[in-house]
Design a protein around this motif. Sequence first.
Motif, PDB file in Angstrom:
ATOM      1  N   MET A 165      46.162  46.304  43.177  1.00 43.66           N
ATOM      2  CA  MET A 165      46.627  44.984  43.529  1.00 43.66           C
ATOM      3  C   MET A 165      46.026  43.918  42.599  1.00 43.66           C
ATOM      4  N   LEU A 166      44.745  44.056  42.253  1.00 46.23           N
ATOM      5  CA  LEU A 166      44.114  43.089  41.354  1.00 46.23           C
ATOM      6  C   LEU A 166      44.806  43.069  40.006  1.00 46.23           C
ATOM      7  N   ARG A 167      45.053  44.254  39.443  1.00 45.61           N
ATOM      8  CA  ARG A 167      45.726  44.306  38.134  1.00 45.61           C
ATOM      9  C   ARG A 167      47.095  43.630  38.178  1.00 45.61           C
ATOM     10  N   GLU A 168      47.849  43.904  39.232  1.00 51.12           N
ATOM     11  CA  GLU A 168      49.184  43.314  39.352  1.00 51.12           C
ATOM     12  C   GLU A 168      49.112  41.798  39.471  1.00 51.12           C
ATOM     13  N   ASP A 169      48.154  41.298  40.279  1.00 56.93           N
ATOM     14  CA  ASP A 169      47.995  39.847  40.418  1.00 56.93           C
ATOM     15  C   ASP A 169      47.618  39.203  39.085  1.00 56.93           C
ATOM     16  N   LEU A 170      46.714  39.850  38.354  1.00 56.55           N
ATOM     17  CA  LEU A 170      46.322  39.298  37.057  1.00 56.55           C
ATOM     18  C   LEU A 170      47.479  39.323  36.078  1.00 56.55           C
ATOM     19  N   GLU A 171      48.216  40.417  36.033  1.00 53.94           N
ATOM     20  CA  GLU A 171      49.357  40.505  35.114  1.00 53.94           C
ATOM     21  C   GLU A 171      50.375  39.406  35.391  1.00 53.94           C
ATOM     22  N   GLU A 172      50.567  39.096  36.669  1.00 54.61           N
ATOM     23  CA  GLU A 172      51.557  38.082  37.035  1.00 54.61           C
ATOM     24  C   GLU A 172      51.053  36.658  36.790  1.00 54.61           C
ATOM     25  N   HIS A 173      49.822  36.372  37.194  1.00 55.46           N
ATOM     26  CA  HIS A 173      49.317  35.001  37.158  1.00 55.46           C
ATOM     27  C   HIS A 173      48.385  34.694  35.987  1.00 55.46           C
ATOM     28  N   TYR A 174      47.675  35.707  35.489  1.00 60.78           N
ATOM     29  CA  TYR A 174      46.713  35.518  34.400  1.00 60.78           C
ATOM     30  C   TYR A 174      46.847  36.666  33.398  1.00 60.78           C
ATOM     31  N   PRO A 175      47.919  36.697  32.642  1.00 61.27           N
ATOM     32  CA  PRO A 175      48.161  37.836  31.744  1.00 61.27           C
ATOM     33  C   PRO A 175      47.143  37.975  30.618  1.00 61.27           C
ATOM     34  N   THR A 176      46.314  36.958  30.384  1.00 61.01           N
ATOM     35  CA  THR A 176      45.302  37.052  29.331  1.00 61.01           C
ATOM     36  C   THR A 176      43.957  37.554  29.860  1.00 61.01           C
ATOM     37  N   LEU A 177      43.895  37.923  31.148  1.00 60.21           N
ATOM     38  CA  LEU A 177      42.702  38.523  31.736  1.00 60.21           C
ATOM     39  C   LEU A 177      42.958  40.003  31.969  1.00 60.21           C
ATOM     40  N   HIS A 178      41.936  40.821  31.739  1.00 56.62           N
ATOM     41  CA  HIS A 178      42.093  42.269  31.808  1.00 56.62           C
ATOM     42  C   HIS A 178      40.980  42.888  32.652  1.00 56.62           C
ATOM     43  N   VAL A 179      41.295  43.978  33.336  1.00 59.12           N
ATOM     44  CA  VAL A 179      40.368  44.644  34.250  1.00 59.12           C
ATOM     45  C   VAL A 179      39.805  45.909  33.606  1.00 59.12           C
ATOM     46  N   SER A 180      38.487  46.106  33.804  1.00 62.58           N
ATOM     47  CA  SER A 180      37.843  47.365  33.440  1.00 62.58           C
ATOM     48  C   SER A 180      36.830  47.683  34.529  1.00 62.58           C
ATOM     49  N   ILE A 181      36.344  48.921  34.546  1.00 64.21           N
ATOM     50  CA  ILE A 181      35.365  49.324  35.547  1.00 64.21           C
ATOM     51  C   ILE A 181      34.141  49.879  34.840  1.00 64.21           C
ATOM     52  N   ASP A 182      32.962  49.315  35.173  1.00 61.77           N
ATOM     53  CA  ASP A 182      31.669  49.760  34.659  1.00 61.77           C
ATOM     54  C   ASP A 182      30.818  50.170  35.845  1.00 61.77           C
TER      55      ASP A 182
END
Length: 84
Positions: A1-18
């Motif tokens: 859900m986070l990735r989809e929200d970012l892609e829709e509203h903030y396409p210049t932000l990207h998710v990674s997991i550390d």
Amino acid sequence: MLREDLEEHYPTLHVSIDDDTVRVSGMFPVRDEEGGIIDRYQIRLDLPADYPKSLPVVYETGGRVSWTEDRHVNADGTACVMMP
């Protein structure tokens, strides 16, 4: 859900997991009341494993904001997330 929200509203932000931290990084647009972009900041946002119980940790990584209380940035480079 986070990735989809970012892609829709903030396409210049990207998710990674550390490890146990979800990290969001990229260019964050600052918008005016009409939705127009007035500036952009390079940021990193770390969501702790127990988010939303704990607040995210936010860094401005582009070097445009000085690390001072006047700019709502702590001495360790973390930004205050309680101010608009």
